[in-house]
Design an enzyme around this catalytic site. Sequence first.
Site, PDB file in Angstrom:
ATOM      1  N   ARG A   1      53.012  37.892  56.530  1.00 12.37           N
ATOM      2  CA  ARG A   1      51.623  38.257  56.232  1.00 12.37           C
ATOM      3  C   ARG A   1      51.429  38.616  54.766  1.00 12.37           C
ATOM      4  O   ARG A   1      50.332  38.481  54.228  1.00 12.37           O
ATOM      5  CB  ARG A   1      51.148  39.374  57.159  1.00 12.37           C
TER       6      ARG A   1
ATOM      7  N   GLU B   1      61.743  49.045  61.186  1.00 17.77           N
ATOM      8  CA  GLU B   1      61.505  49.906  62.347  1.00 17.77           C
ATOM      9  C   GLU B   1      62.273  49.463  63.582  1.00 17.77           C
ATOM     10  O   GLU B   1      62.663  50.280  64.396  1.00 17.77           O
ATOM     11  CB  GLU B   1      60.013  49.897  62.719  1.00 17.77           C
TER      12      GLU B   1
END
Length: 175
Positions: free
Chosen positions: A63, A100
């Site tokens: 992105r 994460e």
Amino acid sequence: MADAADLLTYVRDIPDWPTPGIMFRDITPMLGDADAFARCVAALAALGGAAGGVDLVAGIEARGFILAAPVAHQLQAGFVPVRKHGKLPHETFSEAYSLEYGEAVLEIHTDAVLPGQRVLVVDDVLATGGTVAATTELIRRAGGDIGGVNVLIELSALRGRDRNPDLPIDSLLVM
């Protein structure tokens, strides 16, 4: 231009994606709205990291590409794709990092950044800071200078800024 905070209305939360326990911030509604997308690009180009001019804008797969390429165009700078391992066809610098929900490797071409070039890093989300740390390490290894890091969304609870205390990081939206 309206306040960038209204761009938050175009960010959709997707729970448990890509793994359980992760809240994914989906920016595709913003990308699909021409006005919101244009305002986002203009605001990212106007943040502090672009001050004083840059030679290149580095976008982080995937992105980050979508945001960084039009920011580069607006700043009249070149674009550097920062890709996942194995996606670039020429000699690369590689850097492993943690995110994460796992581990990954980013790469840039060894000739993507020339010594002394000033590079702005643009990405959609600053979470734990691993992606930004790996990207800036790659740029420095190539001889580039970090002009700044501009992100659309900073997830402050994940403390990515703390992992990168030496970097000028500017965020449009802090969540």
